[in-house]
Design a protein around this motif. Structure first.
Motif, mmCIF file in Angstrom:
data_model
loop_
_atom_site.group_PDB
_atom_site.id
_atom_site.type_symbol
_atom_site.label_atom_id
_atom_site.label_comp_id
_atom_site.label_asym_id
_atom_site.label_seq_id
_atom_site.Cartn_x
_atom_site.Cartn_y
_atom_site.Cartn_z
ATOM 1 N N LYS A 524 0.839 -0.898 -0.133
ATOM 2 C CA LYS A 524 -0.182 0.122 0.002
ATOM 3 C C LYS A 524 0.787 1.348 -0.175
ATOM 4 C CE LYS A 524 -4.305 2.088 2.492
ATOM 5 N NZ LYS A 524 -4.931 2.433 3.650
ATOM 6 N N LYS A 525 0.390 2.544 -1.042
ATOM 7 C CA LYS A 525 0.874 3.088 -1.131
ATOM 8 C C LYS A 525 0.585 4.307 -1.578
ATOM 9 C CE LYS A 525 5.633 2.605 -2.318
ATOM 10 N NZ LYS A 525 6.355 2.928 -0.672
ATOM 11 N N HIS A 526 0.629 5.833 -0.865
ATOM 12 C CA HIS A 526 0.565 7.289 -1.508
ATOM 13 C C HIS A 526 1.393 7.531 -1.683
ATOM 14 C CE1 HIS A 526 -1.118 11.750 0.321
ATOM 15 N NE2 HIS A 526 -1.286 10.806 -0.598
ATOM 16 N N VAL A 527 0.952 7.585 -3.059
ATOM 17 C CA VAL A 527 1.983 8.072 -4.056
ATOM 18 C C VAL A 527 1.014 9.469 -5.510
ATOM 19 C CG1 VAL A 527 2.485 5.859 -5.170
ATOM 20 C CG2 VAL A 527 0.156 6.541 -6.709
ATOM 21 N N THR A 528 1.956 10.112 -6.264
ATOM 22 C CA THR A 528 1.459 11.252 -6.845
ATOM 23 C C THR A 528 1.492 10.605 -7.911
ATOM 24 O OG1 THR A 528 2.514 12.888 -5.052
ATOM 25 C CG2 THR A 528 1.818 13.872 -7.205
ATOM 26 N N VAL A 529 0.469 10.766 -9.520
ATOM 27 C CA VAL A 529 0.360 10.460 -10.890
ATOM 28 C C VAL A 529 0.202 11.440 -11.515
ATOM 29 C CG1 VAL A 529 -1.580 9.306 -12.215
ATOM 30 C CG2 VAL A 529 -1.215 8.769 -9.575
ATOM 31 N N GLY A 625 -8.171 13.274 -39.699
ATOM 32 C CA GLY A 625 -7.684 12.123 -39.865
ATOM 33 C C GLY A 625 -6.630 11.417 -38.682
ATOM 34 N N GLY A 626 -6.758 12.255 -37.803
ATOM 35 C CA GLY A 626 -6.226 12.232 -37.454
ATOM 36 C C GLY A 626 -4.277 12.032 -36.764
ATOM 37 N N MET A 627 -3.900 12.652 -35.718
ATOM 38 C CA MET A 627 -2.689 13.358 -35.623
ATOM 39 C C MET A 627 -2.322 12.572 -34.188
ATOM 40 S SD MET A 627 -1.258 17.219 -34.911
ATOM 41 C CE MET A 627 0.595 17.983 -34.772
ATOM 42 N N PRO A 628 -0.655 12.252 -34.291
ATOM 43 C CA PRO A 628 -0.280 11.164 -33.512
ATOM 44 C C PRO A 628 0.312 11.798 -32.145
ATOM 45 C CG PRO A 628 1.383 11.013 -35.008
ATOM 46 C CD PRO A 628 0.128 12.097 -35.260
ATOM 47 N N PHE A 629 0.335 12.221 -31.202
ATOM 48 C CA PHE A 629 1.393 12.371 -30.344
ATOM 49 C C PHE A 629 1.258 11.454 -29.323
ATOM 50 C CE2 PHE A 629 -1.641 15.991 -31.608
ATOM 51 C CZ PHE A 629 -0.605 17.514 -31.028
ATOM 52 N N VAL A 630 2.027 12.049 -27.732
ATOM 53 C CA VAL A 630 2.798 11.176 -27.013
ATOM 54 C C VAL A 630 2.260 11.401 -24.948
ATOM 55 C CG1 VAL A 630 4.726 9.958 -25.448
ATOM 56 C CG2 VAL A 630 4.650 11.053 -28.334
ATOM 57 N N LEU A 631 1.933 10.306 -25.261
ATOM 58 C CA LEU A 631 0.794 10.890 -23.658
ATOM 59 C C LEU A 631 2.034 9.458 -23.020
ATOM 60 C CD1 LEU A 631 -1.055 10.510 -21.639
ATOM 61 C CD2 LEU A 631 -1.872 9.526 -21.752
ATOM 62 N N MET A 632 2.407 11.192 -21.751
ATOM 63 C CA MET A 632 2.940 10.516 -20.594
ATOM 64 C C MET A 632 2.739 9.987 -19.534
ATOM 65 S SD MET A 632 7.430 10.982 -19.467
ATOM 66 C CE MET A 632 7.143 12.640 -17.995
ATOM 67 N N VAL A 633 2.731 8.596 -18.758
ATOM 68 C CA VAL A 633 2.103 8.790 -17.224
ATOM 69 C C VAL A 633 3.214 8.436 -16.323
ATOM 70 C CG1 VAL A 633 0.457 7.400 -15.912
ATOM 71 C CG2 VAL A 633 -0.249 7.553 -18.387
ATOM 72 N N TYR A 634 3.729 9.283 -14.919
ATOM 73 C CA TYR A 634 4.662 8.782 -14.707
ATOM 74 C C TYR A 634 3.867 8.832 -12.347
ATOM 75 C CZ TYR A 634 8.923 10.531 -11.929
ATOM 76 O OH TYR A 634 10.148 10.181 -10.870
ATOM 77 N N ILE A 635 4.074 8.142 -11.965
ATOM 78 C CA ILE A 635 3.853 7.804 -11.073
ATOM 79 C C ILE A 635 5.149 7.908 -10.151
ATOM 80 C CG2 ILE A 635 2.507 6.031 -9.296
ATOM 81 C CD1 ILE A 635 1.304 4.934 -11.463
ATOM 82 N N SER A 636 5.075 8.652 -9.301
ATOM 83 C CA SER A 636 5.925 9.171 -8.158
ATOM 84 C C SER A 636 5.617 8.364 -6.373
ATOM 85 C CB SER A 636 6.484 10.261 -8.126
ATOM 86 O OG SER A 636 6.103 11.638 -8.066
ATOM 87 N N GLU A 637 6.671 9.184 -5.799
ATOM 88 C CA GLU A 637 6.138 8.808 -4.230
ATOM 89 C C GLU A 637 5.869 10.420 -4.003
ATOM 90 O OE1 GLU A 637 7.216 6.570 -0.294
ATOM 91 O OE2 GLU A 637 8.674 6.728 -2.171
ATOM 92 N N TYR A 638 4.707 9.999 -3.254
ATOM 93 C CA TYR A 638 4.231 11.053 -2.277
ATOM 94 C C TYR A 638 4.892 12.005 -1.706
ATOM 95 C CZ TYR A 638 1.101 14.765 -0.079
ATOM 96 O OH TYR A 638 0.135 15.616 0.262
ATOM 97 N N ARG A 639 5.539 13.311 -1.955
ATOM 98 C CA ARG A 639 5.771 13.971 -1.036
ATOM 99 C C ARG A 639 4.984 15.549 -0.444
ATOM 100 N NH1 ARG A 639 9.939 11.616 -4.618
ATOM 101 N NH2 ARG A 639 9.912 12.600 -6.250
ATOM 102 N N ALA A 640 5.543 15.278 0.546
ATOM 103 C CA ALA A 640 4.244 16.645 1.687
ATOM 104 C C ALA A 640 4.994 17.547 1.696
ATOM 105 C CB ALA A 640 3.694 16.291 2.719
ATOM 106 N N PRO A 641 4.481 18.724 0.665
ATOM 107 C CA PRO A 641 4.942 20.073 0.511
ATOM 108 C C PRO A 641 5.094 20.851 2.326
ATOM 109 C CG PRO A 641 1.989 20.563 0.424
ATOM 110 C CD PRO A 641 2.742 18.825 0.660
#
Length: 708
Positions: A524-529, A625-641
């Motif tokens: 179980k982990k608190h993360v930032t997406v 006709g559609g245009m290609p792009f890149v979606l990046m998904v990044y998950i890191s450990e949550y770091r409180a401000p």
């Protein structure tokens, strides 16, 4: 009570940096706040006309700021403003105002400090009414709006969008001239006006600047650069962090305003670049110091009939005053480049300030903006404003040509670049910011690359990313410009409009889509997406390497999430993201406030804020006709401000300016693509995932006879 017509019908706009946490979505407003909201709304009614209402006229004739000096915490500014008014050392009414002109700025600062130092709301309100009859209309709206955003007792007051208050900043003179004809003739000759029709009691003016016949190639992207919501947003984000406000008077430094300054413009330039690629305009041109090939004619007109200056095509930067300005620009840019190469800058005491740490992005942003919180504003001076003056085409910026009111107040005609509410319209704005962001980029390249340990989250593996079909389209919005029109005698006596003129414009939107991220977590982990979007290919059809594309990633979303041990499916719908809905506008806002005062209920909504980026603009147009792009998904450990989000303010109804509690995490803005990112750095890292996506544009069918 007088009925006001602000009115934006349909889906209208505005926004900037969104509140990242949407836990308590709504909150009812109390009666005291509603009464304040109602009073302040009326002050923006037909701003170019004298005070209409008896209460205002009584305050105007009886309120004396010097006799009531004990009601202000800053008695010095009370005396200064009193003298300015007495001697008429003020910018006269109807003429253009520019916060970038030093004398105009000084007057705005005095008036803001007066409003800000009022010890209670009653004093603030009476002062605002009193100033309305004395100040230039543009300056008054600017100062009053800024004071409302920054005073503690008006944090939950909604300021009407500027395109309701002064529509001429957002619609060209063809539209505004037609609107004035309607004001004079009523509905009698509607069928004789081009692009007009009747809809119930409204006269609707059709406008589509993308195909306006009097402009050039760049107008193919006008649906984005001329979007009233986007331009209003840029104006609002400036007013929340004006370069001239800060330090002890109105502390903003806790919010890391310099980093915000960089990040906001990086986001904006990235969106613009993807829009250029969508319509085939290619790369953003480099800024040349001798010749600017692309001109710009806005078609806008100031309230007094003076047209905005324009820049012709093939604009030669060879006038003597321009050459002098370019020398200053070169010097100021060199000083910053030198500081970056040496790894330190000098503060006002000539002590070193280290800028070789990641946190120094905030310091760098403050010196590049040259705001009052800069460590040394006299040495690291404002070269961005100089670029705006050079490229705006406003020849009166040449000191030789400037005329003065009462021998003291310069009368200038600012270009679109020199107004925050219009700057995004000019392609030169993006050329300037491409150059500025290259300075930021050179600083980022002095930092160490992110290590494997800084990027990786070993216990978390993204296994799969699914994205719904991405579809954009144009929808019609109808904006009421009645507040710009002159009142006739009946309207003036009774305090309400007998006519309603709407401008119909197309605006970009997208179908709601869902992103599903399949993730396995060992515990179980608190993360930032975070979700990012970038172009896959450049204008020449070449795939863009990751390290070059780093600066092109637009952040679509950021949220915290608790992963359970084992398999998880993170499901995120696009209308739940970090950005917001269109704020309440005009007639709807006034009606809801009046209804609530008469026994109903008015709800503040966390998604309706003036500095929230528009959710409808998060996707570029793409292609049919559609245009290609890149979606990046990044998950890191949550770091409180350092300061927990929402500390010291109510996130539902307040902006929390200056609290230092507006951040979701302690990570840098844009992490991990705030620094260059090589493919070899992310190879083998399982908490980052790149997914090819295609954005389709769907043609909008002809609008039906009724717009809603």
């Amino acid at each position: 009570m007088a009925r006001l017509v602000w009115c934006v019908l349909g889906l209208l706009v505005a926004g900037g940096l969104a509140d990242p946490v949407k836990q308590a979505q709504q909150k009812p407003a109390d009666k005291s706040t509603l009464e304040r909201q109602h009073k302040l709304l009326i002050l923006f009614y037909h701003i170019h006309e004298p005070n209409h209402f008896k209460e205002h006229q009584e305050i105007e004739n009886t309120w004396d700021i010097e006799k009531n000096a004990e009601h202000y915490s800053n008695t010095t500014v009370v005396h200064i403003v009193s003298q300015l008014i007495h001697h008429q050392w003020l910018l006269p009414k109807t003429v253009p105002f520019s916060i970038l002109e030093s004398t105009h700025k000084a007057e705005a600062q005095f008036m803001f400090n007066l409003l800000y130092s009022a010890k209670d709301f009653d004093t603030f309100y009476k002062t605002a009414v009193y100033l309305r009859c004395h100040l230039n209309e543009y300056l008054y709206v600017y100062v009053l709006s800024t004071a409302i955003y920054h005073r503690h007792d008006t944090q939950n007051i909604i300021v009407p969008p500027l395109y309701n208050i002064i529509p001429s900043f957002f619609h060209n003179s063809e539209v505004m001239t037609t609107a004035q004809r309607v004001a004079v003739h009523g509905k009698r000759f509607v069928e004789h006006y081009p692009t007009t029709r009747l809809w119930d009691d409204n006269v609707v003016i059709h406008m589509n600047e993308t195909v306006w016949p009097y402009d050039d190639e760049e107008m193919t992207i006008a649906y984005f650069t001329h979007d009233v919501g986007l331009n209003s947003l840029y104006y609002n984000t400036h007013m929340t962090y004006p370069f001239w406000i800060g330090r002890e008077t109105c502390p903003l430094i806790k919010d890391r305003r310099g980093e915000l300054f960089w990040w906001w413009h990086k986001q904006l330039l990235t969106r613009y670049y993807m829009e250029r690629l969508s319509v085939g305009l290619g790369e953003i041109p480099e800024l040349d110091t001798s010749l600017v090939l692309e001109g710009y004619r806005s078609g806008l007109t100031y309230m007094n009939g003076i047209p905005f200056p324009y820049r012709p095509d093939h604009y030669h930067l060879d006038a003597p005053w321009i050459l002098q300005a370019l020398q200053k620009i070169e010097l100021y840019e060199y000083r910053i480049d030198e500081a970056i190469s040496k790894g330190h800058l000098y503060n006002e005491d000539l002590n070193y300030v280290n800028i070789r740490t990641p946190d120094a992005i905030d310091v760098l942003g403050r010196i590049i903006e040259a705001n009052v919180d800069s460590p040394n504003v006299h040495y690291y001076q404002d070269f961005i404003t100089l670029w705006k003056r050079v490229l705006g085409g406003a020849h009166v910026t040449n000191p030789v040509n400037v005329q003065y009111h009462n021998g003291m107040i310069p009368l200038v005609v600012p270009s679109v670049l020199e107004n925050y509410q219009t700057a995004l319209r000019d392609p030169a704005f993006y050329m300037i910011w491409k150059r500025v962001l290259q300075i930021f980029q050179s600083w980022h390249e002095t930092l160490p690359l992110y290590t494997h340990d800084e990027l990786a989250l070993p216990s978390v593996q993204i296994q799969k990313v699914d994205v719904d079909k991405l579809v954009t389209y144009f929808e019609y919005t109808h904006i009421n410009v009645t507040n710009h029109l002159h009142l006739n005698e009946f309207e003036y006596q009774h305090g309400y409009d007998t006519k309603s003129v709407l401008v119909q414009r197309p605006q970009l939107n997208h179908k709601i889509f869902t992103v599903r991220v399949n993730v396995n977590s060992e515990s179980k982990k608190h993360v930032t997406v975070r979700f990012f979007l970038a172009p896959k290919y450049d204008s020449r059809g070449n795939e863009i390497p990751l390290v070059e594309n780093t600066q092109n990633f637009f952040q679509l979303d950021e949220f915290d999430y608790v992963l359970q041990q084992g398999d998880n499916v993170i499901t995120r719908v696009s209308n739940e993201n970090m950005y917001g809905l269109d704020p309440l506008q005009g007639q709807e806002l006034f009606r809801k406030v009046e209804d609530a005062l008469n026994g109903g209920q008015f709800m503040w909504d966390v998604q309706h804020k003036p500095d929230v980026f528009l959710n409808r603009l998060i996707l570029p147009k793409g292609r049919v006709g559609g245009m290609p792009f890149v979606l990046m998904v990044y998950i890191s450990e949550y770091r409180a401000p350092n300061v927990v989000y929402g500390t010291g303010f109510d996130p539902v109804s307040s902006l929390g300016l200056g609290t230092g509690a507006r951040r979701l995490t302690a990570d840098p803005l844009g992490f991990p693509v705030d620094r260059p990112l090589h493919l070899w750095q992310v190879t083998g890292i399982q908490n980052i995932f790149f997914q090819d996506v295609v954005i389709h544009h769907k043609h909008t069918p002809e609008i039906p006879i009724h717009p809603f």
